[in-house]
Design a protein around this motif. Sequence first.
Motif, mmCIF file in Angstrom:
data_model
loop_
_atom_site.group_PDB
_atom_site.id
_atom_site.type_symbol
_atom_site.label_atom_id
_atom_site.label_comp_id
_atom_site.label_asym_id
_atom_site.label_seq_id
_atom_site.Cartn_x
_atom_site.Cartn_y
_atom_site.Cartn_z
ATOM 1 N N LYS A 1 10.047 107.254 90.079
ATOM 2 C CA LYS A 1 9.001 106.948 89.098
ATOM 3 C C LYS A 1 8.173 105.738 89.528
ATOM 4 C CE LYS A 1 11.463 108.881 85.149
ATOM 5 N NZ LYS A 1 12.191 108.570 83.905
ATOM 6 N N ASN A 2 8.844 104.720 90.066
ATOM 7 C CA ASN A 2 8.132 103.530 90.526
ATOM 8 C C ASN A 2 7.243 103.846 91.731
ATOM 9 O OD1 ASN A 2 9.121 101.740 88.611
ATOM 10 N ND2 ASN A 2 10.929 101.255 89.834
ATOM 11 N N LEU A 3 7.726 104.679 92.630
ATOM 12 C CA LEU A 3 6.921 105.056 93.790
ATOM 13 C C LEU A 3 5.679 105.841 93.370
ATOM 14 C CD1 LEU A 3 9.719 106.066 96.326
ATOM 15 C CD2 LEU A 3 8.247 104.046 96.437
ATOM 16 N N ILE A 4 5.845 106.704 92.379
ATOM 17 C CA ILE A 4 4.698 107.475 91.882
ATOM 18 C C ILE A 4 3.740 106.556 91.123
ATOM 19 C CG2 ILE A 4 4.013 109.299 90.275
ATOM 20 C CD1 ILE A 4 6.604 110.785 91.104
ATOM 21 N N ARG A 5 4.293 105.685 90.295
ATOM 22 C CA ARG A 5 3.452 104.772 89.506
ATOM 23 C C ARG A 5 2.631 103.842 90.410
ATOM 24 N NH1 ARG A 5 5.597 100.036 87.582
ATOM 25 N NH2 ARG A 5 7.617 101.046 87.503
ATOM 26 N N LYS B 1 1.666 104.557 93.356
ATOM 27 C CA LYS B 1 0.868 105.429 94.221
ATOM 28 C C LYS B 1 1.312 105.442 95.679
ATOM 29 C CE LYS B 1 -2.967 105.232 91.151
ATOM 30 N NZ LYS B 1 -4.291 104.830 90.820
ATOM 31 N N TYR B 2 2.622 105.283 95.876
ATOM 32 C CA TYR B 2 3.172 105.491 97.210
ATOM 33 C C TYR B 2 3.472 106.969 97.419
ATOM 34 C CZ TYR B 2 3.787 100.444 97.423
ATOM 35 O OH TYR B 2 3.580 99.091 97.424
ATOM 36 N N LEU B 3 3.738 107.666 96.305
ATOM 37 C CA LEU B 3 3.978 109.109 96.301
ATOM 38 C C LEU B 3 3.102 109.751 95.235
ATOM 39 C CD1 LEU B 3 7.880 109.430 96.464
ATOM 40 C CD2 LEU B 3 6.276 110.113 98.230
ATOM 41 N N ARG B 4 2.795 111.019 95.466
ATOM 42 C CA ARG B 4 2.098 111.803 94.446
ATOM 43 C C ARG B 4 3.143 112.577 93.644
ATOM 44 N NH1 ARG B 4 -1.602 112.453 98.976
ATOM 45 N NH2 ARG B 4 -3.579 111.460 98.406
ATOM 46 N N LEU C 1 5.359 114.972 95.389
ATOM 47 C CA LEU C 1 6.212 114.306 96.379
ATOM 48 C C LEU C 1 5.631 114.353 97.798
ATOM 49 C CD1 LEU C 1 9.827 115.169 95.202
ATOM 50 C CD2 LEU C 1 8.397 113.218 94.626
ATOM 51 N N THR C 2 4.331 114.251 97.900
ATOM 52 C CA THR C 2 3.690 114.019 99.181
ATOM 53 C C THR C 2 3.280 112.555 99.215
ATOM 54 O OG1 THR C 2 1.537 114.690 98.294
ATOM 55 C CG2 THR C 2 2.840 116.386 99.421
ATOM 56 N N LYS C 3 2.989 112.055 100.393
ATOM 57 C CA LYS C 3 2.630 110.642 100.517
ATOM 58 C C LYS C 3 1.361 110.340 99.740
ATOM 59 C CE LYS C 3 4.969 109.673 104.784
ATOM 60 N NZ LYS C 3 4.923 109.097 106.125
ATOM 61 N N GLY C 4 1.383 109.225 99.057
ATOM 62 C CA GLY C 4 0.236 108.814 98.253
ATOM 63 C C GLY C 4 -0.746 107.973 99.051
ATOM 64 N N PRO C 5 -1.767 107.475 98.376
ATOM 65 C CA PRO C 5 -2.804 106.693 99.070
ATOM 66 C C PRO C 5 -2.324 105.320 99.538
ATOM 67 C CG PRO C 5 -3.242 106.775 96.714
ATOM 68 C CD PRO C 5 -2.083 107.693 96.975
ATOM 69 N N ASN C 6 -1.333 104.741 98.887
ATOM 70 C CA ASN C 6 -0.807 103.438 99.297
ATOM 71 C C ASN C 6 0.325 103.634 100.291
ATOM 72 O OD1 ASN C 6 -2.569 102.254 97.521
ATOM 73 N ND2 ASN C 6 -1.040 101.983 95.908
ATOM 74 N N THR C 7 0.502 102.657 101.165
ATOM 75 C CA THR C 7 1.613 102.705 102.112
ATOM 76 C C THR C 7 2.525 101.510 101.872
ATOM 77 O OG1 THR C 7 0.320 101.499 103.756
ATOM 78 C CG2 THR C 7 0.299 103.897 103.906
ATOM 79 N N ALA C 8 3.804 101.756 102.005
ATOM 80 C CA ALA C 8 4.789 100.683 101.816
ATOM 81 C C ALA C 8 4.716 99.716 102.988
ATOM 82 C CB ALA C 8 6.181 101.290 101.705
ATOM 83 N N ILE D 1 7.294 97.475 103.583
ATOM 84 C CA ILE D 1 8.665 97.197 103.997
ATOM 85 C C ILE D 1 9.261 98.463 104.613
ATOM 86 C CG2 ILE D 1 10.950 96.499 103.178
ATOM 87 C CD1 ILE D 1 9.530 95.031 100.900
ATOM 88 N N LYS D 2 10.019 98.277 105.698
ATOM 89 C CA LYS D 2 10.602 99.408 106.419
ATOM 90 C C LYS D 2 11.512 100.243 105.520
ATOM 91 C CE LYS D 2 13.169 100.458 110.604
ATOM 92 N NZ LYS D 2 13.866 99.894 111.772
ATOM 93 N N ASN D 3 12.287 99.586 104.685
ATOM 94 C CA ASN D 3 13.200 100.298 103.797
ATOM 95 C C ASN D 3 12.429 101.154 102.792
ATOM 96 O OD1 ASN D 3 15.780 100.983 103.031
ATOM 97 N ND2 ASN D 3 15.984 99.274 101.625
ATOM 98 N N GLY D 4 11.298 100.641 102.302
ATOM 99 C CA GLY D 4 10.451 101.422 101.400
ATOM 100 C C GLY D 4 9.862 102.632 102.097
ATOM 101 N N LYS D 5 9.457 102.458 103.346
ATOM 102 C CA LYS D 5 8.924 103.589 104.119
ATOM 103 C C LYS D 5 9.988 104.657 104.316
ATOM 104 C CE LYS D 5 5.560 100.807 106.633
ATOM 105 N NZ LYS D 5 5.163 100.246 107.919
#
Length: 106
Positions: A12-16, A18-21, A24-31, A33-37
């Motif tokens: 939910k946090n990743l979607i909120r 905008k790291y994910l859509r 569940l495809t990659k969103g417009p923002n990029t993480a 931190i390596k662990n987030g990626k």
Amino acid sequence: MFQNSIMENSLKNLIRNKYLREDLTKGPNTAKIKNGKRLISAFVANRNNKDEDDFYIQVAKEWVRGYEKKFHSASLIFIIFFLLWWASDIFLNQYISNITGLSDKS
């Protein structure tokens, strides 16, 4: 169940953020931190299994895959360093005792 809720909150946090859509495809923002990626990649890799009961467990397994190799590599390096230190200690002890005449030759 506790792990599922943590992974669900992470999703939910990743979607909120905008790291994910939603699909569940990659969103417009990029993480940054390596662990987030790695977490984002784990969700993307398992997006076809979203409707399965063990979806979050599959994502978690994908997320931590490869960590044990790092620990094993680090352990092996420390074992090698220890053996080299131990062998050099024995060699130097014998070498220095012969130079100073402190050997046990009676």
